[in-house]
Design an enzyme around this catalytic site. Structure first.
Site, PDB file in Angstrom:
ATOM      1  CE  LYS A   1      17.819  -6.962 -13.178  1.00  0.00           C
ATOM      2  NZ  LYS A   1      18.142  -7.349 -11.795  1.00  0.00           N
TER       3      LYS A   1
ATOM      4  CE  LYS B   1      25.176  -4.576  -0.407  1.00  0.00           C
ATOM      5  NZ  LYS B   1      24.817  -5.890   0.130  1.00  0.00           N
TER       6      LYS B   1
ATOM      7  CG  ASP C   1      16.478  -1.641 -10.794  1.00  0.00           C
ATOM      8  OD1 ASP C   1      15.685  -1.167  -9.964  1.00  0.00           O
ATOM      9  OD2 ASP C   1      16.846  -2.828 -10.778  1.00  0.00           O
TER      10      ASP C   1
ATOM     11  CG  HIS D   1      22.114   0.410  -5.725  1.00  0.00           C
ATOM     12  ND1 HIS D   1      21.520   0.843  -4.560  1.00  0.00           N
ATOM     13  CD2 HIS D   1      21.244  -0.474  -6.265  1.00  0.00           C
ATOM     14  CE1 HIS D   1      20.353   0.244  -4.414  1.00  0.00           C
ATOM     15  NE2 HIS D   1      20.157  -0.553  -5.428  1.00  0.00           N
TER      16      HIS D   1
ATOM     17  NE  ARG E   1      -5.788  -2.430  -1.645  1.00  0.00           N
ATOM     18  CZ  ARG E   1      -6.051  -2.361  -2.939  1.00  0.00           C
ATOM     19  NH1 ARG E   1      -6.910  -1.487  -3.388  1.00  0.00           N
ATOM     20  NH2 ARG E   1      -5.444  -3.172  -3.784  1.00  0.00           N
TER      21      ARG E   1
ATOM     22  CD  GLU F   1      21.167  -7.756 -10.119  1.00  0.00           C
ATOM     23  OE1 GLU F   1      20.245  -8.201  -9.446  1.00  0.00           O
ATOM     24  OE2 GLU F   1      21.053  -6.802 -10.898  1.00  0.00           O
TER      25      GLU F   1
HETATM   26  P1  NAD Z   1       5.061  -5.780  -2.933  1.00  0.00           P
HETATM   27  O1  NAD Z   1       4.224  -5.619  -4.144  1.00  0.00           O
HETATM   28  O2  NAD Z   1       5.529  -7.126  -2.543  1.00  0.00           O
HETATM   29  O3  NAD Z   1       4.276  -5.169  -1.668  1.00  0.00           O
HETATM   30  C1  NAD Z   1       3.470  -4.017  -1.767  1.00  0.00           C
HETATM   31  C2  NAD Z   1       2.691  -3.818  -0.486  1.00  0.00           C
HETATM   32  O4  NAD Z   1       1.826  -2.686  -0.674  1.00  0.00           O
HETATM   33  C3  NAD Z   1       1.809  -4.989  -0.096  1.00  0.00           C
HETATM   34  O5  NAD Z   1       1.926  -5.169   1.299  1.00  0.00           O
HETATM   35  C4  NAD Z   1       0.409  -4.499  -0.437  1.00  0.00           C
HETATM   36  O6  NAD Z   1      -0.593  -5.090   0.366  1.00  0.00           O
HETATM   37  C5  NAD Z   1       0.524  -3.033  -0.146  1.00  0.00           C
HETATM   38  N1  NAD Z   1      -0.525  -2.237  -0.807  1.00  0.00           N
HETATM   39  C6  NAD Z   1      -0.934  -2.311  -2.094  1.00  0.00           C
HETATM   40  N2  NAD Z   1      -1.957  -1.467  -2.308  1.00  0.00           N
HETATM   41  C7  NAD Z   1      -2.195  -0.820  -1.148  1.00  0.00           C
HETATM   42  C8  NAD Z   1      -3.125   0.190  -0.731  1.00  0.00           C
HETATM   43  N3  NAD Z   1      -4.018   0.730  -1.572  1.00  0.00           N
HETATM   44  N4  NAD Z   1      -3.079   0.608   0.547  1.00  0.00           N
HETATM   45  C9  NAD Z   1      -2.169   0.079   1.423  1.00  0.00           C
HETATM   46  N5  NAD Z   1      -1.274  -0.867   1.076  1.00  0.00           N
HETATM   47  C10 NAD Z   1      -1.285  -1.317  -0.185  1.00  0.00           C
HETATM   48  O7  NAD Z   1       6.294  -4.760  -3.136  1.00  0.00           O
HETATM   49  P2  NAD Z   1       7.763  -4.849  -2.475  1.00  0.00           P
HETATM   50  O8  NAD Z   1       8.625  -5.674  -3.363  1.00  0.00           O
HETATM   51  O9  NAD Z   1       7.662  -5.200  -1.049  1.00  0.00           O
HETATM   52  O10 NAD Z   1       8.299  -3.343  -2.659  1.00  0.00           O
HETATM   53  C11 NAD Z   1       7.825  -2.256  -1.873  1.00  0.00           C
HETATM   54  C12 NAD Z   1       8.597  -1.000  -2.256  1.00  0.00           C
HETATM   55  O11 NAD Z   1       9.983  -1.189  -1.999  1.00  0.00           O
HETATM   56  C13 NAD Z   1       8.514  -0.628  -3.731  1.00  0.00           C
HETATM   57  O12 NAD Z   1       8.555   0.760  -3.856  1.00  0.00           O
HETATM   58  C14 NAD Z   1       9.777  -1.229  -4.319  1.00  0.00           C
HETATM   59  O13 NAD Z   1      10.176  -0.549  -5.480  1.00  0.00           O
HETATM   60  C15 NAD Z   1      10.739  -0.993  -3.183  1.00  0.00           C
HETATM   61  N6  NAD Z   1      11.884  -1.901  -3.149  1.00  0.00           N
HETATM   62  C16 NAD Z   1      11.679  -3.250  -2.999  1.00  0.00           C
HETATM   63  C17 NAD Z   1      12.765  -4.092  -2.925  1.00  0.00           C
HETATM   64  C18 NAD Z   1      12.586  -5.579  -2.734  1.00  0.00           C
HETATM   65  O14 NAD Z   1      13.607  -6.246  -2.543  1.00  0.00           O
HETATM   66  N7  NAD Z   1      11.389  -6.111  -2.756  1.00  0.00           N
HETATM   67  C19 NAD Z   1      14.060  -3.574  -3.037  1.00  0.00           C
HETATM   68  C20 NAD Z   1      14.232  -2.197  -3.177  1.00  0.00           C
HETATM   69  C21 NAD Z   1      13.137  -1.378  -3.236  1.00  0.00           C
END
Ligand code: NAD
Length: 491
Positions: A337, A184, A237, A242, A51, A218
């Site tokens: 954790k 992995k 989680d 996993h 966004r 962890e």
């Molecule tokens: P984050 O909050 O850092 O990023 C979310 C993204 O969504 C941002 O780029 C934001 O701008 C975008 N966004 C928010 N509202 C929006 C809208 N209305 N329209 C378009 N884009 C929009 O989250 P993250 O940590 O990057 O995680 C993303 C997904 O991956 C989640 O489902 C999370 O559960 C999953 N995940 C993340 C990790 C990790 O290591 N960060 C690991 C496993 C799974």
């Protein structure tokens, strides 16, 4: 010996949530590494999309910083970084409105032969709106892939409904549910060890294997993620995805071919063969814990800002698989954790020899154990008992046969590729073998749900444990009752 790189076809990858944490920490670095290795073609395009109002240059700046932080390229790789950044583009869209979608369509173009993939690196609440927008604006082609991250639901009902939403727009053969543990090297090596060597398969059953331990420990707490975590907990989680996936790959029958549905059919059979945990005696098979405070270190409840939270940060389970191969061999799972160290492994403990021919003074046998280490370093060792070298008579000692990859590959500076590198390239190749199918996810929830229901109704809540420990005392009892003990949580 260096693996041959097979370049993938030119592709367009749209990363929704391209400005988020996952994109910066994992996806952009993974794509850069594949570009550097010559696997990602120079005419592939990556579109960041979120966004936030950015243009191509601002997104490239964000990506440059992500590469500097997480890849740390050397001075000789500067040109490579510049070349890679030219392949990055940005289109702002709002998942919940029509803003930006027409532009995304225009920039993607109409080439039906070009591989197209949409990576939903956003909160699951955006999965359905984004799928609907892709459909509405004609962005989805017949072969477009959809990649989704965990969590896939928080129970069976929500996962089923999420899967239904995805399948209303994308067919199952185009949906890639990521569990990065499956990317992995060691996890894939588990399959190679089992199915490309004649040595293990005859022993891979309850007659010869005493038990299996799967640990994902962890050392850090939830930190700033307490708000999110408090609605999830360790079971949702970590265990549902996993740990159960690792259990499936350890326990599954040999598939007829290393091919997506053949592998996933076998994993599904394992999940469906898990003995339901007896809810009347749940404490004998399922233990939950929550880390307490220590000195200045806050407790989980402090970090989650929820003084009465009953969310578990630790789970230990005794899992039984009701089939011919495994009846009599428990699989012990634990994750948590703030434990002693960060360490993940699968340890397969073989049964002891039926009779010792050696005198007591020879010492005791260490017992054969195949340990597949996933974190912090990936490695495989096979614990053997040998004669202690020297003239001291027949004394026995345990030695690990080390199959560490760097050494086996003849190079000490071999860089172990991150799981996301493999998985993103598999998406482009159209290979779903290492991705979870919808029915697998649902079968895992079907087994987990009754445990969560009992825990939700139990007033006692999780047992407190000390940070830096191996978890609550009850978890030790889980194995002691069976005359076994957990492996040390140590690096
Ligand atoms: P984050 O909050 O850092 O990023 C979310 C993204 O969504 C941002 O780029 C934001 O701008 C975008 N966004 C928010 N509202 C929006 C809208 N209305 N329209 C378009 N884009 C929009 O989250 P993250 O940590 O990057 O995680 C993303 C997904 O991956 C989640 O489902 C999370 O559960 C999953 N995940 C993340 C990790 C990790 O290591 N960060 C690991 C496993 C799974």
């Amino acid at each position: 010996m260096v693996a041959r790189i097979v370049p993938v076809d030119p592709f367009d990858l749209v990363v929704f949530g391209g400005t988020g944490d996952l994109s910066k920490r994992k996806l952009i670095p993974a794509l850069f590494h594949r570009r550097a290795a010559g696997q990602m073609p120079a005419d592939a395009r990556i579109f960041g999309s979120a966004r936030t109002q950015l243009d191509d240059d601002a997104f490239r700046d964000l990506a440059r910083e992500a590469i500097a932080t997480y890849v740390k390229p050397g001075p000789d790789e500067r040109d490579l970084v510049d070349d890679f950044l030219k392949q990055l583009h940005y289109v702002p869209v709002d998942a919940k409105s029509d803003a930006g979608w027409a532009e995304l369509r225009e920039r993607l173009g109409d080439d039906p032969n070009r591989v197209r993939a949409f990576y939903l690196s956003v909160s699951p609440s955006f999965f359905q709106p984004i799928c609907e927008q892709l459909d509405k604006h004609g962005l989805r082609t017949e072969t477009s892939r959809l990649v989704v991250e965990k969590p896939i639901g928080h129970d069976l009902a929500s996962a089923t409904s999420l899967n239904r939403e995805l399948s209303s727009v994308f067919s199952e053969r185009n949906v890639y549910r990521i569990d990065h543990y499956l990317g992995k090297e060691t996890v894939q090596n588990l399959m190679a060890l089992r199915f490309a060597n004649a040595l293990f398969e005859p022993l891979w059953n309850a007659r010869h294997i005493d038990h299996v331990q799967i640990t994902v420990a962890e050392s850090t707490g939830v930190g700033g993620r307490g708000g999110y975590y408090d609605h999830a907990g360790a079971m949702r989680d970590m265990v549902q995805n996993h740990l159960l996936q690792l259990l499936c790959l350890t326990a599954m029958e040999p598939p007829s071919q290393f091919e997506p549905d053949a592998v996933r059919d076998e994993k599904l059979k394992v999940l469906r063969a898990l003995t339901p945990i007896d809810t009347a005696t749940i404490g004998d098979a399922a233990v939950r814990g929550q880390y307490a405070a220590r000195g200045d270190e806050p407790s989980y409840r402090d970090e989650a800002e929820n003084p009465s939270s009953a969310t578990e940060t630790f789970v230990a389970l005794k899992v039984e698989i009701a089939n011919w191969r495994w009846t009599g061999t428990p699989f012990y799972l634990r994750t948590g954790k703030k434990l002693r160290s960060r360490m993940s492994e699968i340890a397969v403990r073989f049964r002891d020899v039926p009779h010792s021919i050696f005198a007591e003074r020879a010492g005791t046998f260490a017992g054969n154990e195949l340990v597949m280490r996933l974190q912090p370093d990936e490695a495989i060792t096979l614990q053997m008992t040998i004669k202690d070298p020297g003239p001291g008579g027949m004394r026995l000692t345990g030695v690990p046969l080390d199959m560490s990859f760097a050494q086996s590959l003849g190079s000490t500076d071999y860089r172990m590729p991150d799981a996301y590198e493999r998985l993103v390239m598999d998406v482009i190749r159209g290979d779903q073998t290492l991705f979870m199918r919808g029915d697998e996810v649902e079968a895992a929830w079907a087994w987990i749900d009754p445990i969560m229901a009992v825990w939700a109704s139990e007033p006692s809540g999780p047992r407190a444990y000390d940070p830096g420990s191996s978890g609550p005392e009850d978890a030790l009892m889980l194995l002691h009752r069976d005359g076994r003990r957990w492996r040390e949580i140590a690096i």
